[in-house]
Design an enzyme around this catalytic site. Structure first.
Site, PDB file in Angstrom:
ATOM      1  N   HIS A 129     -27.107 -27.782  18.391  1.00 45.54           N
ATOM      2  CA  HIS A 129     -28.504 -27.356  18.548  1.00 45.54           C
ATOM      3  C   HIS A 129     -29.364 -28.488  19.123  1.00 45.54           C
ATOM      4  O   HIS A 129     -30.092 -28.292  20.098  1.00 45.54           O
ATOM      5  CB  HIS A 129     -29.099 -26.891  17.221  1.00 45.54           C
ATOM      6  N   HIS A 147     -31.976 -29.129  22.896  1.00 44.93           N
ATOM      7  CA  HIS A 147     -33.214 -29.862  23.198  1.00 44.93           C
ATOM      8  C   HIS A 147     -33.125 -30.851  24.349  1.00 44.93           C
ATOM      9  O   HIS A 147     -34.094 -31.038  25.090  1.00 44.93           O
ATOM     10  CB  HIS A 147     -33.670 -30.649  21.961  1.00 44.93           C
TER      11      HIS A 147
HETATM   12 FE    FE Z   1     -34.659 -27.771  17.168  1.00 45.54          FE
END
Ligand code: FE
Ligand code: HBI
Length: 272
Positions: A128, A133
């Site tokens: 994740h 990101h």
């Molecule tokens: Fe996040």
């Protein structure tokens, strides 16, 4: 403190700034295999549904072959936008999180999910944090936005406006959409690290999709345990940067504004 890789949730191993070393050389083969499996599943979905900046970013990071090395990635990021990565054992206190962002350091969880957690995980892991990101940190306007966002953390805390500030992060950094030539695409990390939500966010008839409006976003409560009922779409990343310029005044206002429940509509909404 820096002998062995930090275990999942091992906060005692962290330095005062919340960080832990990655120890990339000690990442076990099965973790690299989990990374590759997640990456192979997401790649075709990103091709179809992820924003251009995300696709360009993930290609530049060259990370499909296994858990990426934070030091090597930091070098590339520094050259692109001046950002770097630091390892963390998981969620860290928001004050420390904001301080890292303000210094253009992105905290990335060092451990990866277990094979039985491929579809859903409650807390952020390296897939994740990194695959979700880090690609956008190569986009200059987004990179500047995220630093400026971090700089406002201390102010928001002082005036009791952390809740609206967190809503901006949730709706725009985790679950943001963008209108591109050719249609709506996803750039948010919570979307792009989930195979179900990558498809759902841009193709399902169920959720509301609204034109980004800072005041609307700052009032919008969210759910953390299911697909989002409402998504907000920007036209470009400069819109986010422009929003932080006005954020001190907006937070003052949002602190006392009536919250909008998840999935609810508002008369001023602009559906897309
Ligand atoms: Fe996040
Ligand atoms: N810590 N590692 C990590 N990752 C996050 O996204 C994060 C965090 N701590 C606090 C935090 N996010 C938030 O308060 C955001 O809503 C701003």
């Amino acid at each position: 403190m820096d002998g062995l890789p930090a275990l999942r949730g091992d906060y005692a191993a962290a330095a005062p700034d919340g960080t832990v070393p990655q120890h990339h050389a000690l990442v076990p083969p099965e973790d690299h295999a989990t990374w590759r499996a997640l990456f192979r599943r997401q790649s075709p979905l990103w091709e179809r549904h992820a924003a251009r900046a995300y696709r360009d970013g993930i290609a530049r990071l060259d990370c499909e072959d296994g858990v990426p090395d934070f030091a090597a990635t930091s070098e590339r990021l520094r050259a692109a936008t001046g950002w770097s990565l630091v390892g963390v054992p998981g969620l860290i206190p928001e004050g420390l999180f904001f301080d890292h962002l303000a210094a253009r350091r992105f905290p990335v969880t060092v451990w990866i999910r277990r094979p039985e957690e491929m579809d859903y995980l409650e807390e952020p892991d390296i897939f994740h944090d990194f695959a979700g990101h880090v690609p956008l940190l190569t986009e200059p306007a987004f990179a500047d936005f995220l630093q400026a966002y971090g700089e406002l953390g201390a102010h928001a805390q002082r005036i009791g406006a952390l809740k609206p500030l967190a809503r901006l992060y949730w709706h725009m950094v985790e679950f943001g959409l963008i209108e591109e030539q050719g249609g709506l695409r996803a750039y948010g990390a919570g979307i792009l690290s989930s195979s179900a939500e990558t498809v759902y966010s841009v193709t399902s008839d169920t959720p509301l999709r609204l034109r980004f409006d800072p005041r609307r976003v700052l009032r919008s409560d969210y759910r953390i345990d299911d697909l989002q009922p409402t998504y907000f779409a920007i036209r470009d990343y400069a819109e986010l940067f422009a929003t932080v310029r006005d954020l001190p005044a907006l937070l003052d206002w949002a602190r006392d504004a009536e919250p909008i429940p998840p999935g609810a509509t508002d008369p001023a909404d602009q559906p897309i």
